[in-house]
Motif scaffolding. Structure first.
Motif, PDB file in Angstrom:
ATOM      1  N   LYS A  89     -20.561   5.823  49.062  1.00 15.72           N
ATOM      2  CA  LYS A  89     -19.213   5.283  49.233  1.00 15.72           C
ATOM      3  C   LYS A  89     -18.540   5.795  50.503  1.00 15.72           C
ATOM      4  N   ILE A  90     -18.697   7.093  50.754  1.00 13.55           N
ATOM      5  CA  ILE A  90     -18.000   7.666  51.912  1.00 13.55           C
ATOM      6  C   ILE A  90     -18.941   7.864  53.107  1.00 13.55           C
ATOM      7  N   GLN A  91     -20.128   7.276  52.991  1.00  9.07           N
ATOM      8  CA  GLN A  91     -21.067   7.215  54.113  1.00  9.07           C
ATOM      9  C   GLN A  91     -21.443   8.604  54.650  1.00  9.07           C
ATOM     10  N   ILE A  92     -21.891   9.463  53.745  1.00 10.77           N
ATOM     11  CA  ILE A  92     -22.347  10.802  54.162  1.00 10.77           C
ATOM     12  C   ILE A  92     -23.758  11.065  53.632  1.00 10.77           C
ATOM     13  N   THR A  93     -24.533  10.006  53.503  1.00  9.96           N
ATOM     14  CA  THR A  93     -25.896  10.175  52.994  1.00  9.96           C
ATOM     15  C   THR A  93     -26.740  11.056  53.909  1.00  9.96           C
ATOM     16  N   HIS A  94     -26.306  11.208  55.174  1.00  5.22           N
ATOM     17  CA  HIS A  94     -27.042  12.072  56.098  1.00  5.22           C
ATOM     18  C   HIS A  94     -26.923  13.551  55.708  1.00  5.22           C
ATOM     19  N   LEU A  95     -26.000  13.850  54.781  1.00  7.84           N
ATOM     20  CA  LEU A  95     -25.817  15.230  54.332  1.00  7.84           C
ATOM     21  C   LEU A  95     -26.619  15.540  53.060  1.00  7.84           C
ATOM     22  N   LEU A  96     -27.520  14.634  52.693  1.00  9.00           N
ATOM     23  CA  LEU A  96     -28.294  14.842  51.471  1.00  9.00           C
ATOM     24  C   LEU A  96     -29.063  16.158  51.512  1.00  9.00           C
ATOM     25  N   ASP A  97     -29.743  16.434  52.630  1.00  4.43           N
ATOM     26  CA  ASP A  97     -30.507  17.672  52.743  1.00  4.43           C
ATOM     27  C   ASP A  97     -29.596  18.890  52.576  1.00  4.43           C
ATOM     28  N   PHE A  98     -28.424  18.840  53.194  1.00  6.43           N
ATOM     29  CA  PHE A  98     -27.465  19.944  53.096  1.00  6.43           C
ATOM     30  C   PHE A  98     -27.094  20.221  51.646  1.00  6.43           C
ATOM     31  N   LEU A  99     -26.826  19.165  50.878  1.00  5.61           N
ATOM     32  CA  LEU A  99     -26.405  19.347  49.493  1.00  5.61           C
ATOM     33  C   LEU A  99     -27.561  19.787  48.596  1.00  5.61           C
ATOM     34  N   VAL A 100     -28.761  19.270  48.846  1.00  5.87           N
ATOM     35  CA  VAL A 100     -29.915  19.678  48.049  1.00  5.87           C
ATOM     36  C   VAL A 100     -30.225  21.154  48.278  1.00  5.87           C
ATOM     37  N   ALA A 132     -29.751  24.362  45.633  1.00  7.12           N
ATOM     38  CA  ALA A 132     -30.837  25.290  45.304  1.00  7.12           C
ATOM     39  C   ALA A 132     -30.401  26.736  45.530  1.00  7.12           C
ATOM     40  N   ILE A 133     -29.742  26.992  46.656  1.00  3.72           N
ATOM     41  CA  ILE A 133     -29.280  28.344  46.969  1.00  3.72           C
ATOM     42  C   ILE A 133     -28.265  28.818  45.940  1.00  3.72           C
ATOM     43  N   VAL A 134     -27.320  27.953  45.603  1.00  7.71           N
ATOM     44  CA  VAL A 134     -26.278  28.314  44.633  1.00  7.71           C
ATOM     45  C   VAL A 134     -26.897  28.628  43.272  1.00  7.71           C
ATOM     46  N   LEU A 135     -27.814  27.775  42.804  1.00  7.12           N
ATOM     47  CA  LEU A 135     -28.424  27.969  41.484  1.00  7.12           C
ATOM     48  C   LEU A 135     -29.249  29.243  41.410  1.00  7.12           C
ATOM     49  N   ILE A 136     -29.807  29.666  42.529  1.00  2.27           N
ATOM     50  CA  ILE A 136     -30.639  30.867  42.551  1.00  2.27           C
ATOM     51  C   ILE A 136     -29.799  32.131  42.744  1.00  2.27           C
ATOM     52  N   VAL A 137     -28.782  32.065  43.589  1.00  2.00           N
ATOM     53  CA  VAL A 137     -28.035  33.257  43.998  1.00  2.00           C
ATOM     54  C   VAL A 137     -26.831  33.555  43.112  1.00  2.00           C
ATOM     55  N   ILE A 138     -26.081  32.535  42.732  1.00  2.00           N
ATOM     56  CA  ILE A 138     -24.808  32.766  42.052  1.00  2.00           C
ATOM     57  C   ILE A 138     -24.953  33.379  40.651  1.00  2.00           C
ATOM     58  N   PRO A 139     -25.903  32.938  39.791  1.00  2.00           N
ATOM     59  CA  PRO A 139     -26.005  33.586  38.475  1.00  2.00           C
ATOM     60  C   PRO A 139     -26.212  35.101  38.529  1.00  2.00           C
ATOM     61  N   ILE A 192     -31.943  33.717  34.975  1.00  2.00           N
ATOM     62  CA  ILE A 192     -31.486  32.333  35.162  1.00  2.00           C
ATOM     63  C   ILE A 192     -31.708  31.873  36.592  1.00  2.00           C
ATOM     64  N   GLY A 193     -31.378  32.749  37.563  1.00  2.00           N
ATOM     65  CA  GLY A 193     -31.569  32.380  38.964  1.00  2.00           C
ATOM     66  C   GLY A 193     -33.032  32.138  39.298  1.00  2.00           C
ATOM     67  N   ALA A 194     -33.915  33.024  38.800  1.00  2.00           N
ATOM     68  CA  ALA A 194     -35.355  32.860  39.064  1.00  2.00           C
ATOM     69  C   ALA A 194     -35.887  31.566  38.469  1.00  2.00           C
ATOM     70  N   SER A 195     -35.304  31.152  37.337  1.00  2.00           N
ATOM     71  CA  SER A 195     -35.780  29.935  36.672  1.00  2.00           C
ATOM     72  C   SER A 195     -35.459  28.675  37.471  1.00  2.00           C
ATOM     73  N   GLU A 196     -34.625  28.805  38.504  1.00  2.00           N
ATOM     74  CA  GLU A 196     -34.251  27.632  39.304  1.00  2.00           C
ATOM     75  C   GLU A 196     -35.036  27.528  40.606  1.00  2.00           C
ATOM     76  N   ILE A 197     -35.862  28.517  40.905  1.00  2.00           N
ATOM     77  CA  ILE A 197     -36.536  28.531  42.210  1.00  2.00           C
ATOM     78  C   ILE A 197     -37.491  27.353  42.363  1.00  2.00           C
ATOM     79  N   PHE A 198     -38.400  27.169  41.401  1.00  2.00           N
ATOM     80  CA  PHE A 198     -39.367  26.075  41.512  1.00  2.00           C
ATOM     81  C   PHE A 198     -38.685  24.715  41.458  1.00  2.00           C
ATOM     82  N   THR A 199     -37.672  24.590  40.605  1.00  2.00           N
ATOM     83  CA  THR A 199     -36.953  23.317  40.518  1.00  2.00           C
ATOM     84  C   THR A 199     -36.300  22.975  41.844  1.00  2.00           C
ATOM     85  N   GLY A 200     -35.694  23.987  42.493  1.00  2.00           N
ATOM     86  CA  GLY A 200     -35.053  23.758  43.786  1.00  2.00           C
ATOM     87  C   GLY A 200     -36.049  23.336  44.852  1.00  2.00           C
ATOM     88  N   ILE A 201     -37.201  23.997  44.877  1.00  2.00           N
ATOM     89  CA  ILE A 201     -38.236  23.650  45.858  1.00  2.00           C
ATOM     90  C   ILE A 201     -38.739  22.222  45.628  1.00  2.00           C
TER      91      ILE A 201
END
Length: 366
Positions: free
Chosen positions: A41-52, A56-63, A351-360
């Motif tokens: 909608k807001i034409q920022i699909t070029h930021l997909l890699d940034f958000l993915v 991954a970083i947030v799910l691994i580091v923040i918990p 919890i953070g370790a459990s997200e590493i493979f999923t993020g990759i």
């Protein structure tokens, strides 16, 4: 070691945690459904890699960070649920803000800040995961922890298995109502959990004061928890991210059924986990964990030689069984080998370790 004084299984508290985890799962499904729509909608699909990558970083580091901070605050001023409350409040607020923006025709006006709002939402969603799930040790005696985990596993994985149904409901509600419902679900479930678990927080504070001279947590304990988290994440990443894509690549004629097989295996894992939780509670957790690794090795070996769809499905079933075993036994084992001074941090590492493979895998198959 954590000394547990709980002698009965506190189902009211367990139900409140299950409701919170259910709200989290539904919110994640809504996020995955509407993130690409909003980006389009807001034409920022070029930021997909940034958000993915950010996700991954947030799910691994923040918990782990949230767990460490919660333990630190509890030691310093006796407060435990500050991080939890901030995470719940921020998540609900961002849901409501996005709902307001989605209901207007001015999404393009916030084009530059929406990606950062998504990252803030990801951070806030993961602030309360560790503090909430580490309270499990106060809800049940040590020998019954697998039963609690089995029940929570049943709820969360059945919801993931029902993702197509939830996605249909999300599409029916539309973006604005979905974000409103998401905010209400998270806020209400968080409030109920906070109220219900208040007595257990006081119990943990008392245990901390009683055992305030406990030494450092063993590095080997953290390493074991890390390895179990990686094992759990491998199983989940395999079923959710890898299997549908691999199925489509290796057997394109029937590759469209990969998602269906993935959802079925998640549902069967949930039912199996709940069914065997009582049996696991009577066994030595270390034996169950060792069995889960052995089953995983067998599953990977079968996967290597999966030159037909049937063999691939057999390998997937074996890996799903391994995933179920580690899910039911991993967290109770971690809790039993963490001191009260470090329990939330240790659960955060798990919890953070459990997200590493999923993020990759999510980055690879984006």
């Amino acid at each position: 070691m954590l000394i547990q004084k709980t002698e009965t299984l506190k189902w009211r508290e367990v139900y409140s945690l299950a409701a919170l985890n259910a709200a989290v799962v539904i919110s994640w499904i809504a996020y995955h459904e509407y993130q690409p729509i909003l980006m389009e909608k807001i034409q920022i699909t070029h930021l997909l890699d940034f958000l993915v990558v950010s996700k991954a970083i947030v799910l691994i580091v923040i918990p782990p960070f949230a767990g460490w901070l919660s333990d630190y605050i509890l030691r310093v001023n006796g407060k435990y649920l500050i991080v939890f409350t901030v995470g719940i409040g921020a998540t609900a607020m961002i849901f409501m803000v996005v709902a307001t923006l989605a209901s207007t025709h001015h999404l393009m006006d916030v084009k530059s800040i929406l990606p950062f709002m998504i990252v803030l939402w990801l951070i806030s969603m993961n602030l309360f995961i560790s503090p909430a799930n580490s309270m499990i040790e106060a809800f049940a005696p040590a020998q019954k922890l697998p039963i609690v985990i089995g029940f929570l596993f049943l709820i969360t994985e059945l919801l993931y298995a029902l993702e197509p149904v939830i996605v249909s409901l999300v599409s029916f509600f539309g973006d604005t109502l979905t974000f409103i419902v998401g905010g209400v679900l998270i806020g209400t479930a968080g409030f109920i959990f906070h109220r219900v678990s208040s007595d257990e927080v006081l119990q943990r504070k008392q245990e901390l004061l009683t055992h305030e001279r406990q030494g450092r947590q063993s590095v080997l304990s953290y390493l074991a928890i890390l390895m179990m988290g990686l094992h759990l994440g491998f199983g989940k990443g395999f079923l959710v991210e890898f299997l549908p894509e691999y199925f489509a690549e290796q057997f394109p004629a029937i590759g469209q059924h990969g998602d269906t097989i993935s959802f079925i295996l998640l549902g069967l894992s949930a039912i199996l986990g709940f069914s065997i939780s009582g049996w696991v509670a009577k066994k030595k957790l270390l034996h169950i964990i060792a069995a889960s690794y052995a089953i995983l090795v067998v599953g990977i070996l079968v996967l290597v030689f999966s030159n037909t769809p049937v063999i691939l499905i057999v390998a997937s079933v074996i890996i799903a069984v391994s995933f179920t075993f580690i899910n039911i036994s991993g967290l109770p084992f971690a809790i039993q080998h963490l001191s009260v001074r470090h329990i939330t941090y240790g659960i955060g590492i798990y919890i953070g370790a459990s997200e590493i493979f999923t993020g990759i895998l999510e980055y690879i198959y984006r």
